[in-house]
Motif scaffolding. Sequence first.
Motif, short mmCIF file in Angstrom:
data_model
loop_
_atom_site.label_atom_id
_atom_site.label_comp_id
_atom_site.label_asym_id
_atom_site.label_seq_id
_atom_site.Cartn_x
_atom_site.Cartn_y
_atom_site.Cartn_z
N ILE A 89 0.83 -1.20 0.00
CA ILE A 89 0.00 0.00 0.00
C ILE A 89 0.87 1.26 0.00
O ILE A 89 0.52 2.27 -0.58
CB ILE A 89 -0.93 -0.02 1.24
N ARG A 90 2.03 1.17 0.66
CA ARG A 90 2.93 2.33 0.70
C ARG A 90 3.40 2.74 -0.68
O ARG A 90 3.65 3.90 -0.96
CB ARG A 90 4.15 2.01 1.58
N ILE A 93 0.75 4.82 -2.25
CA ILE A 93 0.79 6.18 -1.69
C ILE A 93 1.93 6.98 -2.34
O ILE A 93 1.76 8.12 -2.75
CB ILE A 93 0.95 6.13 -0.16
N ASN A 97 1.50 10.18 -4.80
CA ASN A 97 2.06 11.47 -4.42
C ASN A 97 2.85 12.15 -5.54
O ASN A 97 3.11 13.34 -5.47
CB ASN A 97 2.93 11.34 -3.16
N MET B 1 0.82 14.25 3.31
CA MET B 1 0.63 13.05 2.50
C MET B 1 -0.82 12.59 2.57
O MET B 1 -1.44 12.72 3.62
CB MET B 1 1.55 11.95 3.01
N GLU B 2 -1.35 12.08 1.48
CA GLU B 2 -2.73 11.59 1.50
C GLU B 2 -2.76 10.08 1.59
O GLU B 2 -2.00 9.39 0.95
CB GLU B 2 -3.46 12.05 0.24
N TYR B 3 -3.65 9.58 2.42
CA TYR B 3 -3.76 8.14 2.58
C TYR B 3 -5.09 7.66 2.02
O TYR B 3 -6.07 8.41 2.03
CB TYR B 3 -3.64 7.78 4.05
N PRO B 4 -5.13 6.42 1.54
CA PRO B 4 -6.33 5.95 0.87
C PRO B 4 -7.52 5.68 1.80
O PRO B 4 -8.59 5.34 1.32
CB PRO B 4 -5.88 4.66 0.18
N LEU B 27 3.30 5.58 9.56
CA LEU B 27 2.64 4.80 8.51
C LEU B 27 3.14 3.35 8.52
O LEU B 27 2.36 2.41 8.43
CB LEU B 27 2.91 5.44 7.14
N LEU B 31 0.72 0.15 9.15
CA LEU B 31 0.61 -0.95 8.19
C LEU B 31 1.10 -2.26 8.81
O LEU B 31 0.58 -3.33 8.51
CB LEU B 31 1.41 -0.63 6.92
#
Lengths: 204, 204
Positions: A89-90, A93, A97, B1-4, B27, B31
């Motif tokens: 998932i990182r 992101i 970005n 930063m944007e996270y889902p 983060l 995770l």
Amino acid sequence: MEYPSHVLSRAVEQIASLPGIGQKTALRMALHLLRRNSEDILELARAIEALASDIHYCPVCHNICDEGLCDICADKSRDSETICVVEDIRDVIAIENTGLYRGVYHVLGGRISPMEGIGPNDIEIDSLTQRIKNGSVKEIIFALSSTIEGDTTSYYIYRTLPKGSDIKVTSIARGVSIGEEIQYADHITLARSIRNRIPYENTL
Amino acid sequence: MEYPSHVLSRAVEQIASLPGIGQKTALRMALHLLRRNSEDILELARAIEALASDIHYCPVCHNICDEGLCDICADKSRDSETICVVEDIRDVIAIENTGLYRGVYHVLGGRISPMEGIGPNDIEIDSLTQRIKNGSVKEIIFALSSTIEGDTTSYYIYRTLPKGSDIKVTSIARGVSIGEEIQYADHITLARSIRNRIPYENTL
């Protein structure tokens, strides 16, 4: 180490179970929390609790989401015919970005690693194959880590693609980082960036 | 930063509020937690929650404890006539881990620091004075940090002691650490350890 309170000792033990946190750091964090008001402490506890119950995964790309499809898969303006395959998932992101990619993703949730006992069935390869079979995929972009495991995983997926299909398969470029000095680049990266050199006009 | 996901984003924000933890580390931790089973995540959340509700402080020495008096104050075999004055609970833990000290403590909860707006009334000095007045204290050991603030705090407490009392007031020894080479010791520490030299027989 012995702590004067069971509550403190349990908190330290639990915090120290997080990656990269030792006993001393965990104690410092627990004592730091004790100096905050109760509401702030509960806020942290609730945010962590929510990770156990309120996290969902997108049924299509396995990205994390709040409900239903993830924002990326649900976004009609994105190019659903281009799938970027990532491990984690990182990675999604990080790529998001950049603000450059307009396709969709497929999160494998790991990479094939016989050493760690992770085989093709332990990560989301089948669902990717299924996605390719069902949908109208035009391009698969491999954006896996540049390690033996990452390369093995890319190659395995490449081999499972339907034969004779006209799906374009690409890999993100590897090379000397922007701002990095040539003399300090490691020689494998440098060699690869020479082999995969691109027309100068493309960089303008 | 944007996270889902909002849940993830809230967890990251909360974890990043801990000292020494940035967004990226937070983060990674969030995770990491997601890969655990729910029960393990809830265990961490509950341990943190308990810090908000189940922590008590010893009414005598202000050390952390589970209920009533702390284990140290409640221990009849300890010498309640010797009080070691410290700034922080961590200092109690450190001294207890030496296994050498058999007296009791007084946790000030900080030190006098005009720069940070911390005056004598913001830390537990009054309750120490009261303890000395009420009890049969024979010795006060200062184990505060070796800084201007620590020294000021020790001196302030020293001045508040009842005049003409026969309470022995000591300070823990400062000097070159065990295992430290003389040539690398800082000169203030070295000077102090020469000035406060002790009979050789005492080291045997």
